[in-house]
Design an enzyme around this catalytic site. Structure first.
Site, short mmCIF file in Angstrom:
data_model
loop_
_atom_site.label_atom_id
_atom_site.label_comp_id
_atom_site.label_asym_id
_atom_site.label_seq_id
_atom_site.Cartn_x
_atom_site.Cartn_y
_atom_site.Cartn_z
N ALA A 63 0.82 -1.21 0.00
CA ALA A 63 0.00 0.00 0.00
C ALA A 63 0.86 1.26 0.00
CB ALA A 63 -0.92 -0.01 1.22
N HIS A 95 3.57 0.11 12.71
CA HIS A 95 3.81 0.10 11.27
C HIS A 95 2.51 0.40 10.51
CE1 HIS A 95 6.46 -0.88 7.99
NE2 HIS A 95 5.61 -1.75 7.48
N PHE A 120 -10.63 5.81 -3.52
CA PHE A 120 -9.88 5.19 -2.43
C PHE A 120 -10.48 3.83 -2.07
CE2 PHE A 120 -8.80 4.74 2.13
CZ PHE A 120 -7.43 4.92 2.05
N ARG A 134 -15.04 -7.16 3.67
CA ARG A 134 -15.09 -6.00 2.77
C ARG A 134 -14.58 -6.30 1.36
NH1 ARG A 134 -15.21 -4.93 7.68
NH2 ARG A 134 -16.11 -3.04 8.56
#
Ligand code: INI
Length: 178
Positions: A63, A95, A120, A134
């Protein structure tokens, strides 16, 4: 309130992806999730009218690499929108928080700096289970939702530009009559 809304000018985008060229920047980290997000985004784009030939998929390691890749894509290709997809799952260290904040902030900044809509679809979850929900199960598919948001923003920006041109033309016609 309802009456005001009836008389107000409403400008919004449609969900028609016909003729749009779209880049998807997707990270490989947690790819069992991001592959599902990608499936959702591709399926939504094609169902909404986009041609597969007009979709570019750009893969990045994690990411954290998404914002810089988006910047490169926008600097080198003519696309109507960019969809970002990734999956950050909270671990025992900070992190996750550092990367999640940086990625979210950077994608937001890019969305403001470029005139091209950037949506996004980066999951930031506490658990793997939440991410699974999700990515195509209980909580829908956030990749598909990010695709819909990108399409709608392209159409909205075009509607706003058309509205501005129409108002300019009306102002010009008014000036000519003075
Ligand atoms: N990248 C992710 O996409 N998700 C994660 O959950 C993740 N975690 O947890 O570390 C992650 N880390 C890698 C990071 O995005 C970069 O690729 C790496 O630091 C190299 O720059």
């Amino acid at each position: 309130m309802a009456d005001t809304l009836t008389r107000a000018q409403i400008i919004e985008g449609t969900l028609d992806a016909t003729g749009l060229s779209v880049a998807i920047v997707v990270s490989r980290f947690n790819n069992f999730i991001t592959d599902r997000l990608l499936d959702g985004a591709l399926d939504t784009l094609v169902r909404s009218g986009a041609r597969a030939e007009d979709i570019t998929v750009v893969r990045v390691p994690g990411a954290f690499e998404i914002p810089s890749a988006v910047s490169q894509v926008l600097g080198s290709r003519n696309v109507d929108a960019v969809i970002t997809l990734g999956c950050l799952i909270k671990g025992d260290t900070i992190h996750f928080d550092l990367i999640a904040q940086e990625v979210t902030r950077s994608i937001g900044q890019l969305a403001l700096a470029f005139e091209v809509p950037i949506s996004f679809g980066v999951l930031t979850t506490d658990t793997l289970e939440q991410a699974i929900h999700r990515a195509g199960s209980k909580a829908g598919n956030k990749g598909g939702e990010a695709a819909l948001a990108a399409i709608e923003q392209v159409r909205l920006f075009r509607a706003l530009a058309a509205d501005a041109r129409a108002r300019d033309a009306a102002d010009g016609a008014g000036d000519a009559g003075e």
